[in-house]
Enzyme design. Structure first.
Site, mmCIF file in Angstrom:
data_model
loop_
_atom_site.group_PDB
_atom_site.id
_atom_site.type_symbol
_atom_site.label_atom_id
_atom_site.label_comp_id
_atom_site.label_asym_id
_atom_site.label_seq_id
_atom_site.Cartn_x
_atom_site.Cartn_y
_atom_site.Cartn_z
ATOM 1 N N LYS A 17 0.821 -1.213 0.000
ATOM 2 C CA LYS A 17 0.000 0.000 0.000
ATOM 3 C C LYS A 17 0.855 1.264 0.000
ATOM 4 O O LYS A 17 0.473 2.283 -0.564
ATOM 5 C CB LYS A 17 -0.957 -0.022 1.186
ATOM 6 N N LYS A 19 -2.469 1.536 9.333
ATOM 7 C CA LYS A 19 -2.673 0.471 8.349
ATOM 8 C C LYS A 19 -1.426 -0.360 8.152
ATOM 9 O O LYS A 19 -0.303 0.142 8.261
ATOM 10 C CB LYS A 19 -3.076 1.067 6.991
ATOM 11 N N GLY A 70 -9.200 -5.720 6.152
ATOM 12 C CA GLY A 70 -9.285 -5.050 7.439
ATOM 13 C C GLY A 70 -8.231 -5.484 8.446
ATOM 14 O O GLY A 70 -8.162 -4.951 9.553
ATOM 15 N N HIS A 105 -17.229 4.287 0.581
ATOM 16 C CA HIS A 105 -16.192 3.460 -0.034
ATOM 17 C C HIS A 105 -16.708 3.094 -1.429
ATOM 18 O O HIS A 105 -17.639 2.305 -1.570
ATOM 19 C CB HIS A 105 -15.960 2.207 0.809
ATOM 20 N N ARG A 141 -7.010 -8.103 -9.091
ATOM 21 C CA ARG A 141 -7.707 -9.383 -9.235
ATOM 22 C C ARG A 141 -9.188 -9.117 -9.434
ATOM 23 O O ARG A 141 -9.632 -7.962 -9.436
ATOM 24 C CB ARG A 141 -7.538 -10.220 -7.955
#
Length: 452
Positions: A116, A158, A165, A208, A292
């Protein structure tokens, strides 16, 4: 075109891929663990091979075993589905080295977008808006505290290699950050083999929203509009729909164009998804890229009429996209709910044997099943039983059909999350299109009731 594809997955997504392969006249190879010997995907495939014991690291994550099975069966390609090895760049590279086509993007792209932190840097370079945050992994707790104080609480902690999550937590102050840092770092190391952490500014009450993409090896890229995945529990999606009830056509097109720009900047190929957070003023920020197929891909299929698995396979076989952006004209509305073997009062997995399974029938309903009427839901895997997708000419029609179907669903022998799903879809805030990522925490309080 391929004559035979090995499906390196299990459950409903393995069945989903096999179904499209059959439609295309492609023979299929299933792999399964000892616990899945009686699973639906094993029976659906033309050939099936046991590759190990029940636990995923002894079966579905055995890269060499899977590749050797593909060679043995004469499969020219491997479709990884989602989860498991689908975003493992090492597996994609091993497939290529073995002369087997990996149905997905290149190993280098998967590797670059899998971190990320690295993905954020790539998006910043491409001019894509990102949530303010660190651009390198945090060195230690001391640096985390300094960054958070400079950025201002609340912040989102994160895991760089995280997903689902795991390793993610909102922290409101230094005390919470101190408690959260080490624990989330350990979880990330355990689940992903990478304990790197970073911090983003927390956006209050966001939606989101994600953009589905298709891209071929010749530089052609299209977006298939958006999915709204705001209804989440513990950062995991519960309900997804397309199109979003929140954004307008101008924002929709702008997000799509930015997603295409991002994909082209990294040389993306195959199906992929750019996920965004969008605030109350409709400002949107890059969250992550999933290299994906997504669990929620059926809602996009329902409004566009495209088979995303077929498009994946055609792209992997070297075909150019059959569509230009002007061809993608979505119609109607689709909503998906994920039905899990869960205790509806605690949300804990509730494995067991299904003794009866009655599915609702009717116009605008689609089922993606991971089980049959006598399946055993084991503790070894994700406890998803099925995905239920409803489609209507309007959002109201889709909601009405979904609620009626949930009332008719009958799963006996195990507990399910159907009571919670009914509460979500019938709630006034959801019906009015007002759900944010805080919806479940704010509104859903499941009562102790007997689940069907």
């Amino acid at each position: 075109m391929f004559s035979k594809i090995l499906v390196s997955n299990r459950g409903e997504i393995a069945c989903r891929v096999i179904r499209t392969c059959k439609k295309m006249g492609i023979k299929t190879v299933a792999v399964y663990s000892e616990a899945d010997a009686d699973a639906p995907h094993v029976k659906m495939a033309d050939e099936s091979y046991c590759i190990g014991k029940p636990r995923v690291h002894e079966s579905y994550l055995q890269m060499e075993q899977i590749i050797n099975t593909a060679k043995q069966a004469g499969a020219e390609a491997i479709h990884p589905g989602y989860g498991l090895l689908s975003e493992n760049h090492e597996f994609a590279r091993k497939c290529t080295e073995a002369g087997i086509t990996f149905v997905g993007p290149t190993a280098n792209v998967i590797e670059n977008m899998g971190s990320k932190v690295a993905a954020r840097i790539k998006m910043i370079e491409a001019g894509v808006p990102v949530v303010p945050g660190t651009e390198q992994a945090l060195a230690d707790m001391s640096e985390a505290i300094q960054v958070a104080e400079k950025m201002g609480y609340p912040v989102m902690l994160k895991a760089s290699a995280g997903g689902g999550g795991i390793g993610m937590q909102i922290v409101q102050n230094q005390v919470e950050l101190t408690k959260a840092f080490e624990g989330n770092q350990k979880r990330a190391q355990m689940f992903f083999g990478n304990g790197d952490m970073y911090i983003e500014k927390y956006i209050e009450n966001p939606r989101h929203i994600e953009i589905q993409l298709l891209a071929d090896r010749y530089g052609n890229t299209v977006y298939l509009w958006e999915r709204d995945c705001s209804v989440q529990r513990r950062h995991q999606k519960v309900v997804e729909e397309a199109p979003s009830p929140f954004i307008d056509i101008e924002t929709r097109m702008k997000m799509g164009e930015v997603a295409v720009k991002a994909a082209q900047a990294i040389g993306y190929e195959n199906a992929g998804t750019i996920e965004f957070l969008i605030d109350e003023q409709k400002n949107f920020y890059f969250l992550e890229m999933n290299t994906r197929l997504q669990v929620e891909h059926p809602v996009t299929e329902e409004i566009t009429g495209l088979d995303l698995v077929e498009e994946q396979i055609r792209i992997a076989a070297g075909e150019a996209l059959r569509w230009v952006q002007e061809d993608i004209n979505p119609a109607g509305h689709a909503i998906e709910v994920r039905i899990y073997a869960e205790d509806p009062t605690t949300f804990f997995p509730s494995p067991g044997t299904i003794t009866n399974l009655d599915l609702p029938n009717g116009e605008g309903l689609r089922h993606e099943l991971a089980v049959h009427g006598s399946s055993t839901v084991t503790p070894f895997y994700d406890p998803m039983i099925a995905k239920l997708i409803s489609t209507g000419a309007t959002r109201k029609e889709a909601i009405d059909r979904l609620l009626a179907a949930l009332d008719q669903y009958n799963i006996e022998g195990i507990k399910t999350n159907i009571p919670m799903l009914k509460q979500v879809v019938s709630h006034e805030a959801f019906i009015n299109g007002e759900a944010t990522t805080q919806f479940v925490e704010q509104y859903i309080h499941v009562k102790t009731t007997k689940s069907k």
